[in-house]
Design a protein around this motif. Structure first.
Motif, PDB file in Angstrom:
ATOM      1  N   CYS A   1       0.830  -1.212   0.000  1.00 58.67           N
ATOM      2  CA  CYS A   1       0.000   0.000   0.000  1.00 58.67           C
ATOM      3  C   CYS A   1       0.860   1.255   0.000  1.00 58.67           C
ATOM      4  N   LYS A   2       1.872   1.288   0.869  1.00 63.25           N
ATOM      5  CA  LYS A   2       2.762   2.453   0.930  1.00 63.25           C
ATOM      6  C   LYS A   2       3.519   2.636  -0.379  1.00 63.25           C
ATOM      7  N   MET A   3       3.985   1.531  -0.941  1.00 62.17           N
ATOM      8  CA  MET A   3       4.741   1.616  -2.192  1.00 62.17           C
ATOM      9  C   MET A   3       3.851   2.088  -3.333  1.00 62.17           C
ATOM     10  N   SER A   4       2.595   1.643  -3.355  1.00 60.38           N
ATOM     11  CA  SER A   4       1.662   2.094  -4.396  1.00 60.38           C
ATOM     12  C   SER A   4       1.452   3.600  -4.325  1.00 60.38           C
ATOM     13  N   MET A   5       1.324   4.118  -3.116  1.00 56.46           N
ATOM     14  CA  MET A   5       1.155   5.558  -2.941  1.00 56.46           C
ATOM     15  C   MET A   5       2.400   6.313  -3.390  1.00 56.46           C
ATOM     16  N   MET A   6       3.566   5.786  -3.088  1.00 57.77           N
ATOM     17  CA  MET A   6       4.812   6.431  -3.509  1.00 57.77           C
ATOM     18  C   MET A   6       4.936   6.473  -5.027  1.00 57.77           C
ATOM     19  N   ILE A   7       4.546   5.375  -5.671  1.00 57.48           N
ATOM     20  CA  ILE A   7       4.622   5.322  -7.132  1.00 57.48           C
ATOM     21  C   ILE A   7       3.656   6.333  -7.763  1.00 57.48           C
ATOM     22  N   ILE A   8       2.441   6.421  -7.220  1.00 59.54           N
ATOM     23  CA  ILE A   8       1.458   7.389  -7.730  1.00 59.54           C
ATOM     24  C   ILE A   8       1.968   8.817  -7.545  1.00 59.54           C
ATOM     25  N   LEU A   9       2.529   9.110  -6.366  1.00 59.98           N
ATOM     26  CA  LEU A   9       3.070  10.452  -6.115  1.00 59.98           C
ATOM     27  C   LEU A   9       4.254  10.744  -7.038  1.00 59.98           C
ATOM     28  N   GLY A  10       5.083   9.724  -7.286  1.00 56.39           N
ATOM     29  CA  GLY A  10       6.226   9.912  -8.178  1.00 56.39           C
ATOM     30  C   GLY A  10       5.806  10.248  -9.603  1.00 56.39           C
ATOM     31  N   TRP A  11       4.839   9.490 -10.125  1.00 58.48           N
ATOM     32  CA  TRP A  11       4.340   9.763 -11.485  1.00 58.48           C
ATOM     33  C   TRP A  11       3.670  11.143 -11.548  1.00 58.48           C
ATOM     34  N   SER A  12       2.948  11.514 -10.496  1.00 52.89           N
ATOM     35  CA  SER A  12       2.273  12.818 -10.476  1.00 52.89           C
ATOM     36  C   SER A  12       3.290  13.955 -10.496  1.00 52.89           C
ATOM     37  N   PHE A  13       4.358  13.805  -9.716  1.00 52.36           N
ATOM     38  CA  PHE A  13       5.401  14.830  -9.696  1.00 52.36           C
ATOM     39  C   PHE A  13       6.071  14.946 -11.057  1.00 52.36           C
ATOM     40  N   CYS A  14       6.324  13.815 -11.706  1.00 48.46           N
ATOM     41  CA  CYS A  14       6.963  13.826 -13.032  1.00 48.46           C
ATOM     42  C   CYS A  14       6.075  14.531 -14.059  1.00 48.46           C
ATOM     43  N   LEU A  15       4.773  14.268 -14.001  1.00 46.06           N
ATOM     44  CA  LEU A  15       3.841  14.914 -14.921  1.00 46.06           C
ATOM     45  C   LEU A  15       3.793  16.421 -14.680  1.00 46.06           C
ATOM     46  N   LEU A  16       3.741  16.823 -13.408  1.00 48.20           N
ATOM     47  CA  LEU A  16       3.699  18.240 -13.063  1.00 48.20           C
ATOM     48  C   LEU A  16       4.964  18.954 -13.523  1.00 48.20           C
ATOM     49  N   PHE A  17       6.120  18.332 -13.299  1.00 43.44           N
ATOM     50  CA  PHE A  17       7.384  18.944 -13.712  1.00 43.44           C
ATOM     51  C   PHE A  17       7.462  19.075 -15.227  1.00 43.44           C
ATOM     52  N   ALA A  18       7.000  18.049 -15.948  1.00 41.43           N
ATOM     53  CA  ALA A  18       7.034  18.092 -17.415  1.00 41.43           C
ATOM     54  C   ALA A  18       6.163  19.226 -17.956  1.00 41.43           C
ATOM     55  N   ILE A  19       4.976  19.403 -17.362  1.00 44.66           N
ATOM     56  CA  ILE A  19       4.084  20.489 -17.797  1.00 44.66           C
ATOM     57  C   ILE A  19       4.729  21.846 -17.539  1.00 44.66           C
ATOM     58  N   MET A  20       5.296  22.031 -16.353  1.00 40.90           N
ATOM     59  CA  MET A  20       5.980  23.292 -16.034  1.00 40.90           C
ATOM     60  C   MET A  20       7.173  23.511 -16.953  1.00 40.90           C
ATOM     61  N   TYR A  21       7.918  22.452 -17.210  1.00 42.68           N
ATOM     62  CA  TYR A  21       9.130  22.526 -18.028  1.00 42.68           C
ATOM     63  C   TYR A  21       8.826  23.062 -19.416  1.00 42.68           C
ATOM     64  N   PHE A  22       7.792  22.514 -20.046  1.00 38.64           N
ATOM     65  CA  PHE A  22       7.477  22.948 -21.408  1.00 38.64           C
ATOM     66  C   PHE A  22       6.674  24.238 -21.435  1.00 38.64           C
ATOM     67  N   TYR A  23       5.906  24.494 -20.387  1.00 40.51           N
ATOM     68  CA  TYR A  23       5.133  25.738 -20.345  1.00 40.51           C
ATOM     69  C   TYR A  23       6.064  26.947 -20.266  1.00 40.51           C
ATOM     70  N   PHE A  24       7.054  26.882 -19.398  1.00 40.10           N
ATOM     71  CA  PHE A  24       7.978  28.009 -19.230  1.00 40.10           C
ATOM     72  C   PHE A  24       8.997  28.096 -20.353  1.00 40.10           C
ATOM     73  N   ASN A  25       9.075  27.059 -21.197  1.00 40.59           N
ATOM     74  CA  ASN A  25       9.910  27.121 -22.393  1.00 40.59           C
ATOM     75  C   ASN A  25       9.087  27.404 -23.639  1.00 40.59           C
ATOM     76  N   ASP A  26       7.789  27.755 -23.421  1.00 38.68           N
ATOM     77  CA  ASP A  26       6.885  28.091 -24.534  1.00 38.68           C
ATOM     78  C   ASP A  26       6.753  26.947 -25.535  1.00 38.68           C
ATOM     79  N   ASN A  27       6.635  25.724 -25.007  1.00 43.54           N
ATOM     80  CA  ASN A  27       6.491  24.557 -25.878  1.00 43.54           C
ATOM     81  C   ASN A  27       5.316  23.675 -25.487  1.00 43.54           C
ATOM     82  N   LEU A  28       4.466  24.158 -24.561  1.00 41.70           N
ATOM     83  CA  LEU A  28       3.387  23.304 -24.064  1.00 41.70           C
ATOM     84  C   LEU A  28       2.133  23.397 -24.916  1.00 41.70           C
TER      85      LEU A  28
END
Length: 340
Positions: free
Chosen positions: A148-175
């Motif tokens: 259960c704990k590991m599942s939550m960590m994996i979900i949080l990890g994927w969510s952080f990666c998605l959020l960072f990717a959106i910010m990364y391309f948004y601030f580089n005018d590529n989103l």
């Protein structure tokens, strides 16, 4: 003579003949290009097939429902998506220089690439932490690290990666499609500011890789100490409360997964070192193409490592290939020799 052969192998056309701002189209022909197309297509199919075996194995067989295997499952999902989405697109772009999926498709593919890249490294960090706890404190591992704990960590990890990717391309005018201004119609080229390239280097390479290397250095120091006494405590360790794995098996798992980590780093270090050069940041360069395929092929290597070092994967793969998973109670098949 070489220039003549190159002209014969490349036919110059236009991506969209009806559009005055269309990019020039380069269709690469010739025996060498055909062989490369067939070979890379086979690599893509091979990657999808092997990672599907990993995903089905861990999802279907109850014996494999462990925290560590959840991380392997998450990593296999990344590798599957690389073989299913990234590789076929790269194969087509290698043969035909035009981009036919519009600007929106370019934006979506860029975000998918970034998420998969960051999710791979995020999973490898979790694997290093998981193995560190398993080796340094094996008796309390089952209580500290649960499914259960590991599942939550994996979900949080994927969510952080998605959020960072959106910010990364948004601030580089590529989103957003409105932010991208291609030089010609039929082009998908992402330009990244050098400052954000440094941010990406620190956040998703130097920091996690440093954590991984430190943890594995501690793991192998502990493993050396345990090796001196493992024969004496091997039988007793299995009788401890809640301990299903001996120190020896934890150390073996750590060594196996460390190979996955270091193969990943060997593929990624040349890419990041090269990307620091402004001239190589264009996705149209030959160097970029070679390095991007080196990264993609890494997704094919991970299942091979599991097949070589994990008997349970070889056994579960046989059950899947011969369709034995459709038998009743197949999910409870014993995949570990010597275990009842």
């Amino acid at each position: 003579m070489d220039n003549t052969d190159n002209r014969q192998n490349i036919t110059v056309q236009y991506c969209f003949p009806d559009n005055n701002s269309s990019c020039r189209k380069e269709v690469r022909t010739g025996p060498g290009n055909v062989f490369l197309f067939v070979f890379l297509s086979c690599v893509s199919v091979f990657t999808v097939f092997l990672n599907l075996l990993v995903i089905i194995s861990i999802s279907h067989f109850k014996q494999l429902h462990t925290p560590t295997n959840l991380l392997i499952l998450s990593l296999a999902v990344v590798d599957l998506l690389v073989g299913l989405i990234v590789m076929p697109v790269n194969v087509m772009r290698l043969i035909d220089s035009c981009w036919y999926l519009r600007i929106l498709g370019c934006c979506i593919l860029s975000v998918i690439n970034a998420v998969l890249v960051s999710a791979s490294l995020c999973n490898l960090v979790f694997i290093a932490v998981d193995r560190y706890i398993a080796v340094t404190d094996p008796l309390l591992y089952s209580t500290r690290i649960t499914v259960c704990k590991m599942s939550m960590m994996i979900i949080l990890g994927w969510s952080f990666c998605l959020l960072f990717a959106i910010m990364y391309f948004y601030f580089n005018d590529n989103l957003l499609p409105s932010q991208i201004s291609p030089r010609c119609y039929g082009e998908c080229v992402v330009f990244i500011q050098f400052s954000w390239l440094i941010v990406d280097l620190v956040v998703f390479f130097l920091t996690p890789c440093s954590v991984i290397l430190v943890l594995y250095s501690i793991i192998f120091n502990v493993a050396r100490r345990q090796a001196r006494t493992v024969r004496a405590v091997k039988n007793g360790a299995s009788k401890k409360h809640g301990a299903k794995l001996s120190s020896a098996s934890e150390t073996k798992a750590a060594k196996t997964l460390s190979i996955v980590v270091f193969v990943y780093l060997a593929c990624w270090i040349p890419f990041y070192v090269t990307s620091l050069s402004v001239e190589s940041v264009t996705s149209l360069s030959v160097v970029w193409t070679v390095l991007s395929w080196l990264l993609s092929i890494n997704s094919s290597v991970n299942p091979l490592i599991y097949a070589i070092f994990y008997p349970w994967f070889r056994k579960s793969a046989k059950y899947i290939i011969f369709c034995r998973i459709f038998e009743s109670s197949s999910s409870r098949f014993n995949l570990f020799p010597g275990c009842s």
